[in-house]
Enzyme design. Sequence first.
Site, mmCIF file in Angstrom:
data_model
loop_
_atom_site.group_PDB
_atom_site.id
_atom_site.type_symbol
_atom_site.label_atom_id
_atom_site.label_comp_id
_atom_site.label_asym_id
_atom_site.label_seq_id
_atom_site.Cartn_x
_atom_site.Cartn_y
_atom_site.Cartn_z
ATOM 1 N N GLU A 221 -7.978 1.556 -12.953
ATOM 2 C CA GLU A 221 -6.849 2.670 -13.481
ATOM 3 C C GLU A 221 -7.746 2.093 -14.744
ATOM 4 O OE1 GLU A 221 -3.316 1.078 -11.311
ATOM 5 O OE2 GLU A 221 -4.335 -0.113 -10.422
ATOM 6 N N ASP A 254 -9.010 5.794 -11.097
ATOM 7 C CA ASP A 254 -7.719 6.148 -10.484
ATOM 8 C C ASP A 254 -6.129 6.741 -11.923
ATOM 9 O OD1 ASP A 254 -4.743 6.728 -9.067
ATOM 10 O OD2 ASP A 254 -5.668 4.932 -8.094
ATOM 11 N N LYS A 283 0.729 10.956 -8.730
ATOM 12 C CA LYS A 283 1.738 10.677 -8.925
ATOM 13 C C LYS A 283 2.394 12.444 -9.823
ATOM 14 C CE LYS A 283 2.415 5.896 -8.539
ATOM 15 N NZ LYS A 283 3.335 6.311 -7.402
ATOM 16 N N ARG A 417 7.988 -1.698 -15.796
ATOM 17 C CA ARG A 417 7.357 -1.207 -16.024
ATOM 18 C C ARG A 417 8.166 0.173 -17.180
ATOM 19 N NH1 ARG A 417 3.933 0.795 -11.423
ATOM 20 N NH2 ARG A 417 5.706 0.158 -10.362
HETATM 21 C C1 LIG Z 1 -2.902 3.861 -9.713
HETATM 22 C C2 LIG Z 1 -2.491 4.154 -7.971
HETATM 23 N N1 LIG Z 1 -3.589 4.690 -7.450
HETATM 24 C C3 LIG Z 1 -2.486 5.000 -6.262
HETATM 25 C C4 LIG Z 1 -1.289 5.229 -5.824
HETATM 26 C C5 LIG Z 1 -0.472 5.436 -5.030
HETATM 27 O O1 LIG Z 1 -0.312 6.469 -4.164
HETATM 28 P P1 LIG Z 1 0.649 6.650 -3.579
HETATM 29 O O2 LIG Z 1 1.937 6.225 -3.096
HETATM 30 O O3 LIG Z 1 1.080 8.157 -3.773
HETATM 31 O O4 LIG Z 1 -0.132 6.923 -1.689
HETATM 32 C C6 LIG Z 1 -0.796 4.647 -6.215
HETATM 33 C C7 LIG Z 1 0.819 4.506 -5.777
HETATM 34 O O5 LIG Z 1 1.987 3.466 -7.398
HETATM 35 C C8 LIG Z 1 -1.326 4.294 -7.700
HETATM 36 O O6 LIG Z 1 0.013 3.326 -9.216
#
Ligand SMILES: Cc1ncc(COP(=O)(O)O)c(C=O)c1O
Length: 450
Positions: A221, A254, A283, A417
């Site tokens: 991330e 991500d 999201k 957050r």
């Molecule tokens: C950075 C990140 N990637 C992936 C996900 C997973 O997403 P989902 O809950 O829609 O599967 C999240 C969920 O919090 C996230 O914060």
Amino acid sequence: MAAQTTASPSTGSSSAAAFWADADRHLVRYGGDFTREIIERAAGSFVFTADGRKILDFTSGQMSAILGHSHPEIVATVQRQVATLDHLYSGMLSGPVVDLARRLAGTLPGPLEKALLLTTGAESNEAAIRMAKLVTGKHEIVSFARSWHGMTQAAASATYSAGRKGYGPGAPGNFAIPVPNAYRPDFTTAEGTLDWRRQLDFAFDLIDAQSTGSLAACLVEPILSSGGIIEPPAGYFAALRAKCRERGMLLILDEAQTGLCRTGTWYAFERDGVVPDILTLSKTLGAGLPLAAVITTAEIEQEAYERGFLFFTTHVADPLVAAVGNTVLDVLTDDKLDERARSLGAFLRDGLEDIASRHEVVGDIRGRGLLAGLELVVDRETKRSSDELGARVTRRCLQLGLHMNIVQLPGMGGVFRIAPPLTATEDELALGLSILDEAIGDACAALESR
Ligand SMILES: Cc1ncc(COP(=O)(O)O)c(C=O)c1O
């Protein structure tokens, strides 16, 4: 047969009791305890409870509703699209899908031009990892030790902030590297600040030692959210990409939470001058509805195709949510929400700094744009944390009408957050800040008076 109870939450406390009796009896608790409020509706920056309370939503639902709740243009799109073309056989295409793929490419730097449209964040990372494995012919995946990439097998195997214990082995060949955390540096310079280069070199020495020679990709991330709003320093991602390149690994970013204007630019990676090989979005792309995307280069897509890439799901390329994605792009562009996230982010930051100046327990303020973090510590010198303090502040905020999410991980203070919708007003942010200020004061007073 057991007697049935049915709850109509909008009427009185006896129906609330019935609601909770049904919930307690019939729902699986998938993430600890539920928030003890019955939510009846949501609009803009607020959710409304059955007993008439109005709660400011500083988490944009589950960090997703960047346009606030029930944005009129999203409502209109859903109503129109569900009535004309909702869902299709997964091998069929429709206008909204091709439009969204083309328009996403238009928001991204050149080589990222091919999109796969899916449903959730975990699924997008699952697909990105499968693609990386297939095109590299390798299987080892590196991610941050405080990461969260989702709950499905490959995504969960690359997730280290929670949920690893008790479910048997993760996928073989998953490795963690330490998070470059400037507030709690583990590798330090002579001046005591974070020495992220030494930390990164050391991390990859360990990866090289453990690898069986099958390194496929690094999945990270750009700002760790569930890991406590940690923003790696400028220069870090360019160095990480160089580490990937040296080893023939792909870089997967991500941007589930950081993509689509939240941090003040369309994508958080723009700060770093680094373009990933594969980008995952989720999201924020659906702004409250289930939509995700994997975006990659024509070259990687071609290689994956030739090797028989398969990611055929029920809701891949669904027209209904693709139409929502197009409307999200319309609103972000028309209302210049990248600029708005920058200016509201500065307003939020000033307010948080002001709170920090009045409460010793605020150890650190961080984040970018409308993705902010506030870390609570018991002592600024030792940075010692207290789960109880965080829990009290969260509880008090909710009583006062503000929903906040706190991350509590070992070795860290409670980190709030803060991610309001990009459509929030300054008045709404000011209201949230004043509630947070009061809640911190009340929680500290309660702890001192014991
Ligand atoms: C950075 C990140 N990637 C992936 C996900 C997973 O997403 P989902 O809950 O829609 O599967 C999240 C969920 O919090 C996230 O914060």
